[in-house]
Design a protein around this motif. Structure first.
Motif, PDB file in Angstrom:
ATOM      1  N   LYS A  24      57.650 -13.269  92.755  1.00  0.00           N
ATOM      2  CA  LYS A  24      57.560 -14.649  93.228  1.00  0.00           C
ATOM      3  C   LYS A  24      56.211 -15.221  92.829  1.00  0.00           C
ATOM      4  O   LYS A  24      55.261 -14.493  92.565  1.00  0.00           O
ATOM      5  N   VAL A  26      53.684 -19.121  93.445  1.00  0.00           N
ATOM      6  CA  VAL A  26      53.507 -20.359  94.197  1.00  0.00           C
ATOM      7  C   VAL A  26      53.248 -21.498  93.224  1.00  0.00           C
ATOM      8  O   VAL A  26      52.418 -21.383  92.315  1.00  0.00           O
ATOM      9  N   GLU A  51      55.126 -25.041  96.921  1.00  0.00           N
ATOM     10  CA  GLU A  51      56.385 -24.362  97.224  1.00  0.00           C
ATOM     11  C   GLU A  51      56.333 -22.951  96.668  1.00  0.00           C
ATOM     12  O   GLU A  51      55.773 -22.714  95.592  1.00  0.00           O
ATOM     13  N   LYS A  52      56.927 -22.047  97.398  1.00  0.00           N
ATOM     14  CA  LYS A  52      57.051 -20.672  96.925  1.00  0.00           C
ATOM     15  C   LYS A  52      58.370 -20.536  96.168  1.00  0.00           C
ATOM     16  O   LYS A  52      59.412 -21.038  96.618  1.00  0.00           O
ATOM     17  N   ASN A  54      61.682 -18.605  94.491  1.00  0.00           N
ATOM     18  CA  ASN A  54      62.527 -17.472  94.827  1.00  0.00           C
ATOM     19  C   ASN A  54      62.032 -16.257  94.061  1.00  0.00           C
ATOM     20  O   ASN A  54      61.174 -16.362  93.181  1.00  0.00           O
ATOM     21  N   THR A 276      50.626 -15.982 102.281  1.00  0.00           N
ATOM     22  CA  THR A 276      51.882 -15.850 101.540  1.00  0.00           C
ATOM     23  C   THR A 276      52.322 -17.175 100.937  1.00  0.00           C
ATOM     24  O   THR A 276      53.168 -17.197 100.047  1.00  0.00           O
ATOM     25  N   ASN A 278      54.350 -19.038 102.106  1.00  0.00           N
ATOM     26  CA  ASN A 278      55.809 -18.985 102.242  1.00  0.00           C
ATOM     27  C   ASN A 278      56.228 -19.697 103.533  1.00  0.00           C
ATOM     28  O   ASN A 278      56.085 -19.156 104.631  1.00  0.00           O
ATOM     29  N   ASP A 280      59.215 -20.459 104.605  1.00  0.00           N
ATOM     30  CA  ASP A 280      60.344 -19.801 105.270  1.00  0.00           C
ATOM     31  C   ASP A 280      59.865 -18.622 106.106  1.00  0.00           C
ATOM     32  O   ASP A 280      60.382 -18.378 107.207  1.00  0.00           O
TER      33      ASP A 280
END
Length: 538
Positions: A24, A26, A51-52, A54, A276, A278, A280
């Motif tokens: 992944k 960023v 945004e990170k 997938n 992270t 992240n 989510d």
């Protein structure tokens, strides 16, 4: 390979990942605004979105969309216009590997200055963001980019004096010189009415629903005093409206129930989670903390913390996500939303300017100009309010300028509620300083209650015969109850529900109990039968 769409409608195909294994990355979007020497202070690299990706296998690609508006690039001009201004000129919008290294960029041009004053507030503000904190600058000289940071030595030198200027001493507010402001034409509210209404009837109701007034009329003075004065790790029960008591738990990385001593499993610190990038994962963290809080019988959670890493020696930087306000605010909003899915109201804290712990209990004064406050220290809270369903806030120990943050009208009413649209209650930090922390100032400035675990006197409102005071008390209690009634405490069958494994164990216990009862019945019958036979034999 990632293709990124930015706000000016162009695509930037950016190669982010290379190598032979899946991974992944960023996508970081920055802007570099136009700067006039001696004009509004601006940084050359300003994070505005991210945004990170997938997990991408070698050769895979993903299109990432990062959206923002031109007004998000406006700078706060506290000296001339007293509001945000998007200055004319070229804005370089770039995809970076970090804050220093640009991968690719495009230019967005603003033809003329856009001033976001009272006549033209930003689209995300309910009222225009205009100067409110002039008293907090301390008459200091602040570092400027002018002439290549020419005043660096001056502004970083040790202060010539540690004494507060005389005019600021005159405005220094403590309990002994605080005067509760009168509400014009205030009338004494109804108290102790027998309207037969229950708080649960207002679950899901709008904050401005007229039924709130009917409910508030039922509260007695003593009940309002209790709700305001005794909010240490709880909100108090009030029988007249059938408001249940709730438990608030502590712990930024693990839930700790201070009443029962029970605690949850621990998570990595907020710093690690923020690293992270992240969103989510931040949401999942908030969700899991909310779930564990519910299992431990808690409705409120004293987290997330979102002050900035102003210094590595801040004393609490492990609890604060980042030195960047965009990351801190964005990740914290996700945490709040995750907890709310379990009916837990998270407290964003410490509001505000609590970027150091040293001397935090002795009325430390934090001095800053309003641009730094709005663009840095207040920004995480602003992002959280505007991008989450936050309904609880914890204020901070420190003073902003010469006014205590927990009793600061500009902070808790003008900014938090009127500009950003926050609905809910504000609780003080731990109520330990009776010399400057008092319930009168709390409720008159937009706060709601005191994090008191014992009575110190000043956690009680003083003159309850004054109509203005009782009006303030009603508003404070309304804000508390608005938050609580929309929490897991009033969620019916899901209210403070047991975890699935706990339900299973309860079910097993019940089944075992039933089996044991049946066995006992059988044994008793056999015993009686044996006893009757013996009697016959004799």
């Amino acid at each position: 390979m990632c293709s990124v769409r930015i706000s000016c409608g162009q695509f930037l195909p950016i190669l982010l990942l290379t190598g032979d294994i899946a991974g992944k990355d960023v996508v970081e979007v920055y802007y570099n605004p136009p700067y006039t020497n001696g004009g509004i202070e601006k940084s050359t690299a300003n994070l505005i979105g991210y945004e990170k990706t997938n997990e991408l296998k070698p050769g895979e690609s993903q299109t990432v969309t990062i959206s923002f508006t031109a007004e998000d690039m406006a700078s706060y001009d506290y000296l001339e216009n007293g509001c945000y201004v998007l200055e004319a000129g070229d804005y370089e919008i770039s995809i970076n590997s970090d804050s220093h290294n640009v991968i690719d960029s495009v230019t967005y041009t603003v033809d003329e200055d856009i001033v976001y004053d009272e006549a033209n507030p930003r689209s995300t503000d309910l009222t225009a963001a205009v100067n409110q904190f002039g008293y907090a600058d301390g008459h200091l000289t602040y570092l400027s980019r002018k002439d290549g940071f020419k005043n660096y030595d001056e502004t970083t030198a040790a202060p010539a004096s540690t004494s507060m200027p005389e005019d600021l001493k005159e405005g220094f507010i403590v309990t002994s010189n605080y005067e509760m402001p009168e509400i014009p034409d205030a009338e004494m509210p109804v108290t102790g009415a027998d309207n037969g209404m229950k708080l649960t009837e207002l679950r899901g109701a709008d904050y401005d629903d007229e039924r709130w007034e009917t409910l508030l009329d039922q509260l007695t003075i003593d009940e309002m005093q209790n709700m305001i004065a005794h909010a240490g790790f709880q909100t108090a029960e009030e029988k007249s409206v059938e408001k249940v008591a709730t438990v608030d738990c502590d712990g930024p990385s693990a839930v700790s129930n201070n009443f029962t001593g029970a605690g949850s499993v621990g998570f990595p610190s907020n710093v690690m989670i923020a690293c992270t990038w992240n969103k989510d994962l931040a949401h999942t963290y908030g969700y899991d903390m909310g779930k564990m809080a519910t299992e431990l019988g808690c409705s409120g959670w004293y987290a997330p913390s979102m002050n900035l890493h102003r210094s590595a020696f801040g004393g609490r930087t492990y609890e604060y996500p980042s030195e960047d306000p965009i990351i801190a605010g964005t990740m914290s909003a996700q945490v709040v939303n995750g907890a709310a899915e379990n009916g837990v109201y998270a407290y964003m804290k410490h509001f505000a300017m609590n970027e150091q712990e040293t001397n935090r209990w002795i009325m430390i004064c934090t001095w800053s100009n309003e641009q730094a406050m709005r663009e840095l220290y207040l920004k995480p809270f602003e992002i959280c309010v505007k991008n989450s369903n936050i309904t609880a806030t914890m204020s901070s120990f420190n003073y902003i300028g010469n006014v205590w943050a927990g009793g600061n009208y500009e902070l808790q009413t003008t900014l938090l509620r009127d500009e950003w649209g926050f609905k809910g209650f504000v609780e003080t930090d731990y109520f330990a300083g009776a010399f400057n922390m008092n319930a009168d100032q709390v409720i008159a400035t937009g706060g709601s209650c005191c994090l008191s675990t014992f009575d110190v006197g000043t956690n009680f409102v003083t003159d309850t015969s004054d109509p203005s005071t009782v009006q303030y008390m009603r508003t404070a209690c309304k804000n508390i109850m608005y938050t609580v009634v929309n929490s897991n405490a009033y969620a019916g069958e899901t209210s403070l529900t047991l975890a699935l494994w706990m339900k299973i164990m309860v079910g097993v216990d019940v089944a075992v109990a039933v089996i044991l009862i049946l066995l006992e019945v059988v044994l008793v019958k056999k015993y009686k039968k044996r006893k009757s036979v013996l009697i016959v034999v004799e």
